[in-house]
Motif scaffolding. Structure first.
Motif, PDB file in Angstrom:
ATOM      1  N   THR A 174      38.354  37.724  37.795  1.00 10.59           N
ATOM      2  CA  THR A 174      38.405  39.146  38.131  1.00 10.59           C
ATOM      3  C   THR A 174      37.803  39.989  37.012  1.00 10.59           C
ATOM      4  O   THR A 174      37.112  40.973  37.273  1.00 10.59           O
ATOM      5  N   THR A 175      38.054  39.597  35.761  1.00  6.99           N
ATOM      6  CA  THR A 175      37.555  40.419  34.646  1.00  6.99           C
ATOM      7  C   THR A 175      36.625  39.657  33.693  1.00  6.99           C
ATOM      8  O   THR A 175      36.437  40.084  32.548  1.00  6.99           O
ATOM      9  N   GLY A 176      36.056  38.581  34.147  1.00  2.20           N
ATOM     10  CA  GLY A 176      35.030  37.899  33.355  1.00  2.20           C
ATOM     11  C   GLY A 176      35.491  37.566  31.949  1.00  2.20           C
ATOM     12  O   GLY A 176      36.567  37.025  31.738  1.00  2.20           O
ATOM     13  N   ILE A 177      34.656  37.893  30.975  1.00  4.27           N
ATOM     14  CA  ILE A 177      34.986  37.664  29.572  1.00  4.27           C
ATOM     15  C   ILE A 177      35.465  38.973  28.971  1.00  4.27           C
ATOM     16  O   ILE A 177      34.802  39.998  29.117  1.00  4.27           O
TER      17      ILE A 177
ATOM     18  N   LEU B 188      33.056  31.378  35.274  1.00  4.87           N
ATOM     19  CA  LEU B 188      33.331  32.816  35.238  1.00  4.87           C
ATOM     20  C   LEU B 188      33.309  33.456  36.607  1.00  4.87           C
ATOM     21  O   LEU B 188      33.919  34.494  36.820  1.00  4.87           O
TER      22      LEU B 188
END
Lengths: 565, 565
Positions: free
Chosen positions: A314-317, A310
């Motif tokens: 850029t935007t994880g989960i 992760l």
């Protein structure tokens, strides 16, 4: 107050039923009547009939004037008899889940509870009762014949080639390349099939969050979704009265209903992720199996080993389920409990014929994260889980992205097919750019059309409010229509027999200035008519305001043709 | 009454100007300021700046607070000096077209005429003054340097690779692979480039038909189109006061303006197609060249020999221009006069640097007619005409379909490239299904995104009202945004340097819950904000109504990341 009588009306349409040859079944379809073409030949009007067009119909009994609708009673239980006749299930005396029992006994819920209690049905002796199981035994069930007839749209009568025989349906189910989501406790649902060799299907999401929306509104949205062409419906409620809301929806929905059972589990835990455990999740699965949910999204493929990946994102989960289980794993330093309990889950699902939709907790949430190591690592686990589910004869869908730029879409399909052994792919879009919040039904319809053409079996709609707010009814309509467009464009591109017939009939109507026929054949007749009227003066001549009376190309072509003749 | 002061405002944005290195030029761009990311590190807020994002800007002086706008005076004449300094053109004492003279003398038109009369400019001694001509001489004009800077979006400063040097622009123009539509009589327009190796451009159509719309409304629509990102603008008016309406539009439009001169020619003939002749068409071309139209759609490729191919079609001819010239050929039993006079046309165009957009009169009007013999027969003629135009140094665009199913799109691009020697392709959509009138901005954005990815240089927008009515302002907005999405998705898929920077910045803002930054970077900040607000209660916490406060995936990811740290 609940509006009891709900109807779906389509202009110049009536319901027809096509009978089965193997089983005593009737498959509902919508037939659109057309007016005649009038040509001028030697100065005389010569009329030429246009045959009616048969359209795949997701509106169920709501569009059949001969069926009485009462929301407080639920839809007719179409599959009840088929299920009983198989004699491999039994009607239980009581609900098996603790929560189901508690809710039924709760007097404070009396006002919002669905008025009729249907006792749950379950497989005898824990044996599998799934369509996949029957298919593997060589059995063609009524459900299989039903979808074969439904997909054919009477092509045979029109001399069109068809491969979609009941036996073909059976073989696709047996191979795991297609599923018929058909919980034995949701006999109201009309059978439908999801697989790459069938018409592309679309899923719609509804559901209240803790902030908005009530039961009435959700039931209305469900019917509304069916009206515009939603093939399946996911109830993603996270607020109060999830159990009761779902009951109302299932009893009144003629299409398969899916959920993410984790959401309700967490409601039971007051949102406390740390408290999540197998027992309460298991109880929720059984609760929902016995209500009649047809497929569960389960995020069983996201493992602890994936979490370090992760940090490159850029935007994880961006998957709710994924983020919850990731949090749980981090807090407990344990492996994903859906993964460790996956065989237990299958043991439950197979007794109700609930399909598993393997969630992609690591689906990319922005263009920058598309096709990254995390996404494909999880996909590989989903492939392993597919094998396990199939061992239990549990039907499987594989969920996919998300946000993917166009040049990276094909690889998604290829990897999924390779990794997941041909199980049907079910994607959310994908969105092909991040820069258009407010228009993500369009950014994603672009990607959805492509991935469906490449082989994705079902595409999950995105509404204009994606990323911003919960959709209202008009958003649901906009999302469904955008996705029907994507699905139909893919059906044409895939060469599905008969898919193009509707286009041709509509275009012929357009060329003939049979405006009403054109609108009646449209995905959204009401909108087309509304826009047409917006530009009309009060004449009724054969042109619209786009070109005005003098320079209408089609009018000029007709004049020229007459001249040449 | 005309509203004199028109402004375009974008939130948190200001205009920056990047200076040229070769020429004394300044290229306007939009810069969006962002707020800082705030992370919690060891219990303390740590702030991290986010650099501003530079966005390609089609709004011209309207978004520059330091420039006075007065619609009755027109925009600043940016290119005037560049054109004069080339010393190859001269200012005429009077308009050369009869019609131009008549309209100027007509006292009854005084009220609707644009108040300032700019004397027309024309090449000296009939010599070519096109950007292609200069490029072939090895000259890098200010226009070429301007577009090179404009396309780069300051990528170099951000360490991004760029091939888009002024010399590259020159070489692409010289080869005919790109055009800069830049009539010497439209010095108000900011130079822009259309070619497969540059950012994908979108065209918008406006114009009154005889039934609707006035001058004020058309000027407003033109500015509105530039606001949302229209790169070029076609004025397709067919009603009254075409000449005057166009003058107002051109004087106030900072992007190239295109027309179909045939439409006005027919107005002059009261719609009588039979009366069409070279003299009146020629006069119209000159009239419009001297007003400043930057490119003409001319249906010169549709020949008599093609007409028998129509009988195999479901919807015949759907191009207005195509149907008119087909009618004319049929009635006169003569070859297409645009074809027979094509060299004469080029002789005129080259003296003003008006580009020719070779119209596809036989573009398919339905899925059933896509890629048929008629369409490709005409395309082949367009290839021949390209060579002729290039001989005269006239810049060329090739127009393309139309209605095409997804699996037949790629062949369109391949055939066009092969047949038309690499001239830039400019397509209308294509629409990927016929069954969604009311939503054809979506059916066509799906096709447009694909064909642009495959190499189409400019895509012509389609609004929700296509096939039904003339678009109003909201339809223009919906069409432009849908096409900006398609163009941008294609830019990303083509790997255009820097295209993805905006997506990444927006997604980072989304992940940070910097809502305003997210909206300010969106294609339509106003719509995004409106939808967001629709779902908000009065709190200001870091979530939206989609997931509610407990299950926001991105919030959970952040918590987990903090936990891991």
């Amino acid at each position: 107050m609940m509006k009891k009588e709900q109807r779906i009306n389509y202009p110049s349409s009536h319901k027809i039923y096509v009978k089965g040859k193997i089983h005593d079944i009737e498959v509902g379809m919508r037939q659109v009547s057309l007016t005649a073409t009038v040509n001028i030949v030697n100065g005389k009007n010569v009329s030429e009939e246009n045959p009616p067009v048969t359209i795949y119909d997701t509106s169920g009994p709501y569009s059949d004037k001969d069926i009485t609708i009462d929301i407080t009673k639920g839809l007719p239980r179409l599959r009840q008899k088929w299920i009983e006749e198989r004699r491999d299930t039994e009607c239980l005396q009581d609900f098996s889940s603790s929560f189901g029992k508690i809710r039924l006994a709760d007097k404070s819920a009396a006002d919002i509870r669905f008025p009729i209690v249907h006792k749950p049905r379950r497989a005898k002796n824990g044996q599998p009762v799934s369509q996949m199981y029957y298919a593997r035994q060589g059995i063609i069930t009524p459900e299989m014949e039903y979808v074969a007839i439904r997909e054919n749209l009477r092509n045979e009568e029109q001399g069109l080639k068809t491969m979609l025989t009941p036996e073909f349906v059976r073989s696709e189910l047996a191979a795991g390349r297609a599923i018929i989501p058909a919980n034995i406790n949701h006999p109201e649902a009309e059978p439908m099939i999801i697989g790459t060799n069938f018409l592309v299907k679309i899923n719609t999401n509804i559901g209240n969050s803790s902030l908005m929306s009530g039961i009435d509104e959700e039931v209305e949205k469900a019917i509304w979704s069916c009206k515009w062409g939603g093939d399946t419906l996911m109830d993603l409620s996270t607020g109060e009265h999830i159990h009761e809301t779902r009951e109302w929806i299932i009893r009144n929905t003629p299409v398969p209903v899916g959920t993410v059972p984790l959401y309700q589990t967490l409601e039971k835990l007051n949102g406390n992720i740390e408290d999540l455990n197998w027992e309460i999740y298991r109880d929720t699965l059984i609760e929902q199996c016995e209500q009649g949910v047809d497929y569960f999204t389960i995020h069983a493929g996201l493992l602890r080993a994936h979490l370090p990946l992760l940090k490159y994102r850029t935007t994880g989960i961006v998957s709710r389920g994924g983020s919850i289980i990731a949090n749980w794993m981090t807090k407990h330093r344990k492996e994903n409990l859906f993964y460790t309990h996956f065989e237990d889950i299958c043991e439950i699902l197979k007794q109700y014929d609930v399909a598993v939709s393997l969630g992609d907790g690591l689906r990319p949430g922005c263009i920058d994260d598309a096709n990254d190591a995390g996404q494909f690592a999880e996909l590989s686990v989903l492939g392993d889980l597919t094998r396990i589910a199939w061992k239990h004869h549990v039907q499987v869908l594989i969920e996919g992205p998300g946000h993917v730029p166009m040049h990276k879409i094909a690889v998604n399909m290829e990897e999924q097919l390779k990794t997941c052994h041909g199980a049907p792919f079910y994607t959310l879009g994908p969105l092909t750019t991040d820069i258009a919040p407010g228009y993500d039904h369009i950014t994603s319809a672009i990607g959805a059309a492509q991935i469906a053409w490449y082989g994705t079996a079902m595409i999950c709609y995105v509404t204009p409010k994606e990323h911003l707010s919960l959709p209202d009814k008009e958003d649901v309509r906009a999302g469904v229509v955008a996705y029907k467009i994507a699905a139909h464009a893919a059906d044409i591109a895939k060469g599905h027999p008969g898919a193009q017939a509707r286009d041709k009939a509509l275009s012929k109507a357009r060329f003939d200035f049979r405006w009403k026929d054109q609108f009646n054949l449209a995905l959204d007749p009401e909108k087309a008519l509304e826009y047409y009227k917006a530009g009309r003066l009060d004449d009724d001549s054969g042109h619209c305001t786009m070109c005005g009376p003098h320079f209408c190309a089609m009018k000029l072509t007709k004049e020229m043709n007459n001249c040449i003749k």
